[in-house]
Write a protein that holds these residues in place. Structure first.
Motif, PDB file in Angstrom:
ATOM      1  N   SER A   4      34.044  80.379  43.633  1.00 63.74           N
ATOM      2  CA  SER A   4      34.370  79.907  44.973  1.00 63.74           C
ATOM      3  C   SER A   4      35.823  80.216  45.297  1.00 63.74           C
ATOM      4  N   GLU A  47      29.932  74.901  45.068  1.00 61.06           N
ATOM      5  CA  GLU A  47      29.101  75.036  46.273  1.00 61.06           C
ATOM      6  C   GLU A  47      29.605  74.104  47.370  1.00 61.06           C
ATOM      7  N   GLU A  51      30.815  74.798  51.209  1.00 63.00           N
ATOM      8  CA  GLU A  51      30.126  74.154  52.331  1.00 63.00           C
ATOM      9  C   GLU A  51      31.083  73.353  53.219  1.00 63.00           C
ATOM     10  N   LYS A  99      23.751  66.853  43.575  1.00 68.30           N
ATOM     11  CA  LYS A  99      24.656  67.414  44.579  1.00 68.30           C
ATOM     12  C   LYS A  99      24.737  66.528  45.824  1.00 68.30           C
TER      13      LYS A  99
END
Length: 110
Positions: A4, A47, A51, A99
């Motif tokens: 990321s 992630e 996001e 998550k």
């Protein structure tokens, strides 16, 4: 999966500036390389960093390398994920979680 570009590394030296003085909500993953559950949570945190890009700051603290912060926030088990808003801890999640749990905690702090 590519690393990321949104995920930050927080250190003892810059934690106050990067996290406590941030004008955005900040999710901090306290982890260590030797911790199995931490390695499971790591990709999930990456992630979430992507996001929430532009809406919140997401990063990690290696507790082996940054003991001052871990002590300051009384991190006794890892992974521990803390969500900050306005320099204050508004959520503390200990242990590996789905998550959605991290997303909800960060969403609530926005």
């Amino acid at each position: 999966m590519a690393q990321s570009t949104q995920l930050r590394e927080f250190t003892d030296d810059a934690f106050s500036q990067d996290v406590l003085q941030s004008d955005q909500a900040v999710l901090v993953d306290f982890w260590a390389p030797w911790c199995g559950p931490c390695r499971m949570v790591g990709p999930v945190i990456e992630e979430i960093a992507d996001e929430f890009a532009g809406r919140a700051v997401v990063g990690k603290v290696n507790v082996d390398d940054n003991r001052e912060i871990a002590t300051q926030f009384q991190i006794q088990a890892i992974p521990s994920v803390l969500v900050f808003r306005g320099g204050e801890v508004v959520e503390r999640i200990v242990g590996a979680q789905p998550k959605e749990r991290y997303q909800q905690a960060l969403e609530a702090a926005l």
